[in-house]
Each structure stands twice: as structure tokens, then as C-alpha cells.
Design a protein around this motif. Structure first.
Motif, PDB file in Angstrom:
ATOM      1  N   ASN A 119       0.795  -0.775  -0.167  1.00 36.45           N
ATOM      2  CA  ASN A 119      -0.122  -0.057   0.131  1.00 36.45           C
ATOM      3  C   ASN A 119       0.850   1.163  -0.031  1.00 36.45           C
ATOM      4  OD1 ASN A 119      -2.398  -1.209  -0.033  1.00 36.45           O
ATOM      5  ND2 ASN A 119      -2.677  -0.950   1.501  1.00 36.45           N
ATOM      6  N   ALA A 120       1.697   0.923   0.858  1.00 39.24           N
ATOM      7  CA  ALA A 120       2.680   2.847   0.729  1.00 39.24           C
ATOM      8  C   ALA A 120       3.708   2.711  -0.669  1.00 39.24           C
ATOM      9  CB  ALA A 120       3.317   2.240   2.157  1.00 39.24           C
ATOM     10  N   LYS A 147       1.755   2.154  -3.808  1.00 40.83           N
ATOM     11  CA  LYS A 147       0.992   1.824  -4.353  1.00 40.83           C
ATOM     12  C   LYS A 147       0.851   3.116  -4.205  1.00 40.83           C
ATOM     13  CE  LYS A 147      -2.766  -1.022  -3.393  1.00 40.83           C
ATOM     14  NZ  LYS A 147      -3.159  -2.077  -3.425  1.00 40.83           N
ATOM     15  N   TYR A 148       0.565   3.930  -2.965  1.00 44.07           N
ATOM     16  CA  TYR A 148      -0.333   5.310  -2.583  1.00 44.07           C
ATOM     17  C   TYR A 148       0.911   6.408  -2.256  1.00 44.07           C
ATOM     18  CZ  TYR A 148      -3.877   2.240  -2.525  1.00 44.07           C
ATOM     19  OH  TYR A 148      -5.225   1.308  -2.865  1.00 44.07           O
ATOM     20  N   ILE A 207      -4.033  10.143   3.748  1.00 41.89           N
ATOM     21  CA  ILE A 207      -5.703   9.504   4.049  1.00 41.89           C
ATOM     22  C   ILE A 207      -6.486  10.749   5.108  1.00 41.89           C
ATOM     23  CG2 ILE A 207      -7.314   7.617   4.221  1.00 41.89           C
ATOM     24  CD1 ILE A 207      -4.502   6.391   4.662  1.00 41.89           C
ATOM     25  N   ARG A 235     -13.158   1.840  -0.244  1.00 37.05           N
ATOM     26  CA  ARG A 235     -11.875   2.777  -0.907  1.00 37.05           C
ATOM     27  C   ARG A 235     -11.547   4.330  -0.674  1.00 37.05           C
ATOM     28  NH1 ARG A 235     -11.213  -0.666  -5.868  1.00 37.05           N
ATOM     29  NH2 ARG A 235      -9.302  -1.262  -4.933  1.00 37.05           N
ATOM     30  N   LEU A 237      -9.656  -5.501   0.343  1.00 35.36           N
ATOM     31  CA  LEU A 237      -9.241  -6.429   1.205  1.00 35.36           C
ATOM     32  C   LEU A 237      -8.135  -6.156   2.075  1.00 35.36           C
ATOM     33  CD1 LEU A 237     -11.310  -9.433  -0.354  1.00 35.36           C
ATOM     34  CD2 LEU A 237     -12.066  -7.624   1.536  1.00 35.36           C
ATOM     35  N   SER A 279      -8.952  -4.784   5.596  1.00 36.27           N
ATOM     36  CA  SER A 279      -9.260  -6.076   6.703  1.00 36.27           C
ATOM     37  C   SER A 279      -9.224  -7.260   7.001  1.00 36.27           C
ATOM     38  CB  SER A 279     -10.712  -6.123   6.280  1.00 36.27           C
ATOM     39  OG  SER A 279     -10.815  -6.988   4.750  1.00 36.27           O
TER      40      SER A 279
HETATM   41  P1  ADP Z   1      -6.951  -1.838  -1.688  1.00 37.04           P
HETATM   42  O1  ADP Z   1      -6.534  -3.259  -2.409  1.00 37.04           O
HETATM   43  O2  ADP Z   1      -7.273  -0.057  -1.983  1.00 37.04           O
HETATM   44  O3  ADP Z   1      -5.431  -0.739  -1.703  1.00 37.04           O
HETATM   45  P2  ADP Z   1      -6.716  -1.676   1.176  1.00 37.04           P
HETATM   46  O4  ADP Z   1      -8.167  -2.347   2.113  1.00 37.04           O
HETATM   47  O5  ADP Z   1      -5.574  -2.091   1.360  1.00 37.04           O
HETATM   48  O6  ADP Z   1      -6.880  -1.883  -0.160  1.00 37.04           O
HETATM   49  O7  ADP Z   1      -6.576  -0.099   1.826  1.00 37.04           O
HETATM   50  C1  ADP Z   1      -8.008   0.657   2.001  1.00 37.04           C
HETATM   51  C2  ADP Z   1      -8.137   2.308   1.178  1.00 37.04           C
HETATM   52  O8  ADP Z   1      -7.229   2.545   1.898  1.00 37.04           O
HETATM   53  C3  ADP Z   1      -7.486   2.158  -0.212  1.00 37.04           C
HETATM   54  O9  ADP Z   1      -7.861   1.937  -1.229  1.00 37.04           O
HETATM   55  C4  ADP Z   1      -6.467   3.891  -0.041  1.00 37.04           C
HETATM   56  O10 ADP Z   1      -7.645   4.504  -0.497  1.00 37.04           O
HETATM   57  C5  ADP Z   1      -6.343   3.552   1.171  1.00 37.04           C
HETATM   58  N1  ADP Z   1      -4.911   3.614   1.891  1.00 37.04           N
HETATM   59  C6  ADP Z   1      -4.394   2.316   2.533  1.00 37.04           C
HETATM   60  N2  ADP Z   1      -2.877   2.402   2.453  1.00 37.04           N
HETATM   61  C7  ADP Z   1      -2.957   3.813   2.338  1.00 37.04           C
HETATM   62  C8  ADP Z   1      -1.562   4.771   2.075  1.00 37.04           C
HETATM   63  N3  ADP Z   1      -0.114   4.502   2.792  1.00 37.04           N
HETATM   64  N4  ADP Z   1      -1.972   6.028   1.394  1.00 37.04           N
HETATM   65  C9  ADP Z   1      -3.047   6.489   1.284  1.00 37.04           C
HETATM   66  N5  ADP Z   1      -3.896   5.737   1.373  1.00 37.04           N
HETATM   67  C10 ADP Z   1      -4.180   4.319   1.782  1.00 37.04           C
END
Ligand code: ADP
Length: 257
Positions: A159-160, A162-163, A192, A206, A220, A223
Motif C-alpha cells: 500500500n505504501a 501504491k499510494y 488519507i 476505498r 480487502l 481488513s
Molecule cells: P486496496 O486494495 O484498495 O489498496 P486496502 O484495504 O489495502 O485496499 O486499503 C483501503 C484503502 O485505504 C485504499 O483503497 C486507499 O484508499 C487507502 N490506503 C491504504 N493504505 C494507504 C496508504 N499507505 N496511503 C494512502 N492511502 C492508503
């Protein structure tokens, strides 16, 4: 006397009401159980053939000399989509198992310094992002399911990356605070908004649907992270500022010596 009568009747009415309520509740529980079973069966049934499809795609892609560039591109896209879907199905299976109390953990002593190094090494294989480790020289040990904990950390690092933008780095740090081991995943990414922070651990939640979809996730991941970490006796929290970045913090109790 009439009032007395109705009072005397009250207990039986209440009893009836309670019986109806209990019946409704058990029907509800039954239908939840059926739904959970359904999700679990469908996930399982879909995962097997999809894994086979993925395997065939990989084996064709291993001999790209027989293919045109357009074909390679098409097959690569198909393989990536298959991989995402296999992961989604695995996540659904894990959550269904957790809901029915059938998600089991193999709790063993784990040296977190090694685990962090291994996971960062794995993450680094799939991305050319700089991922830094801040870890003490002395070992920090907890009792946990090593593979599940790897899954948790990999999800947070994923995630870190990706975002956030490609020119920013991600820091994974490990430290001990009193009787807890703390692992933090820190990015300088999009952040966020406060009003979403308490909801991102919900299933399929999301923040930005368009951005999240283009990154290929399922909604998911977090969660699963929460379910797994709480299943191992720990906790996960987030601190984030829009436009500045996010810090996800995992806390796990240190094993008593
Ligand atoms: P996804 O498959 O969409 O990444 P997650 O459950 O891992 O699903 O995360 C849910 C949502 O939380 C993401 O869609 C994103 O909007 C937000 N999110 C998660 N991690 C980060 C992060 N490191 N920085 C910014 N937003 C985040």
C-alpha cells in the motif's frame, strides 16, 4: 382489575416476543452462515481453475520468442489480472475462515528483525522503490505466526508503494516500547483524509475509487491486516495527513522471557 390482568398477561407476551426474537436471530445467524459458506465455496471453486490458467499463461510467457510483442503484452496483462483475482479469492477465503472462527495461527517465537529484512527484500524484488529499514541491533522477539505476519507487513508495504509517488521512499522501522514490539510503515505519499481513517480497515472500503481501482487492489487488504494482527493478539493503527503521507503502526506483545 383490568390493569392487573394485563400485567399478569405481560410476562407471557414478553415470553412470546422473546421467543419470536430468538427465532428471528437464529434464522439470521443461519443465513449469515449460509452466505459465509457460499463465499467460501465460490472462492475455492474459482481459485483452482484460475491458478491453472495462470500457470499456463506463465509457461507460454517463458518462451516469448514464439510470440509477437502484442501477444506478449496481451498475455502479460491476462497474467497480472489472473494474479490479482487469485489474491482476491485468497483474501475472501481467509475472511470467511476468520468469520467462522476457523482461521488458525501457528504461534511461534519470531525474531522481527529477520522478518522485516525478509519482507522488505521480497517487496524490493517487485518494485524499484527505495524501501529503507530502521531496525535495532538487538533482536526483538514476539510470539506470532511468521507467515501471517509476513502477509500483514507485505500488505502494508504494498500500500505504501501504491499510494505514493515513485520518487519517494518508504521506511519500515522496528522498535521496542515497554512490553510491545512496534513495526511502522511510513510513506510520504498521498495520505488519507481524516474522515476516512477510521473506515479504511472495513471490507471493500476505498478512499478514492478511481485511484484505488487503477492500482489493482481489491479493498480487502487492510481488513485482512486487521483480522490477522488482532488474531495474533496485536493491533494496527494509522496516522495520516492528506498530501503528506501515512504511518501504519503494528503493535505486538513481546514474548515473556
Ligand atoms: P486496496 O486494495 O484498495 O489498496 P486496502 O484495504 O489495502 O485496499 O486499503 C483501503 C484503502 O485505504 C485504499 O483503497 C486507499 O484508499 C487507502 N490506503 C491504504 N493504505 C494507504 C496508504 N499507505 N496511503 C494512502 N492511502 C492508503
Amino acid at each position: 382489575p383490568e390493569a392487573q390482568l394485563s400485567l399478569q398477561q405481560a410476562p407471557s407476551e414478553v415470553k412470546e416476543l422473546a421467543q419470536t426474537f430468538n427465532m428471528l436471530l437464529s434464522r439470521l445467524a443461519e443465513s449469515w452462515e449460509q452466505e459465509r459458506q457460499f463465499v467460501s465455496n465460490v472462492s475455492h471453486e474459482l481459485r483452482t481453475p484460475l491458478t491453472i490458467v495462470h500457470g499456463y499463461l506463465q509457461s507460454v510467457l517463458r518462451r516469448p520468442s514464439n510470440l509477437t510483442p502484442t501477444q506478449v503484452e496481451a498475455l502479460e496483462t491476462a497474467a497480472v489480472e489472473a494474479e490479482h483475482t487469485i489474491r482476491l479469492l485468497q483474501d475472501l477465503l481467509d475472511l470467511a475462515r476468520a468469520d467462522s472462527g476457523n482461521l488458525h495461527f501457528r504461534m511461534n517465537p519470531c525474531v522481527l528483525n529477520d522478518l522485516v529484512a525478509e519482507v522488505v527484500g521480497m517487496a524490493q524484488k517487485y518494485s524499484d522503490r527505495t524501501i529503507l529499514i530502521e531496525s535495532p541491533n538487538h533482536p526483538i522477539e514476539v510470539k506470532a505466526d511468521y507467515n501471517r505476519l509476513k502477509q500483514v507487513l507485505l500488505n502494508l508495504i504494498d500500500n505504501a508503494v501504491k499510494y505514493s509517488e515513485a520518487d519517494t521512499s518508504v521506511i519500515v522501522s522496528l522498535q521496542q516500547q515497554d512490553k510491545a514490539a512496534i513495526i511502522q510503515v511510513d510513506d510520504k505519499g498521498y495520505g488519507i483524509p481524516l474522515q476516512h481513517q477510521s473506515r479504511i480497515f472495513e471490507r471493500f472500503y476505498r478512499v478514492d475509487e478511481t485511484r484505488a481501482r487503477s492500482t489493482g487492489g481489491s479493498g480487502l487488504g487492510l481488513s485482512i491486516v486487521k483480522t490477522l494482527i488482532e488474531g495474533m493478539g496485536g493491533s494496527v493503527t494509522v496516522r495520516s495527513r492528506l498530501g503528506e503521507g501515512s504511518i501504519f503502526t503494528i503493535s505486538l506483545p513481546i514474548s515473556p522471557k
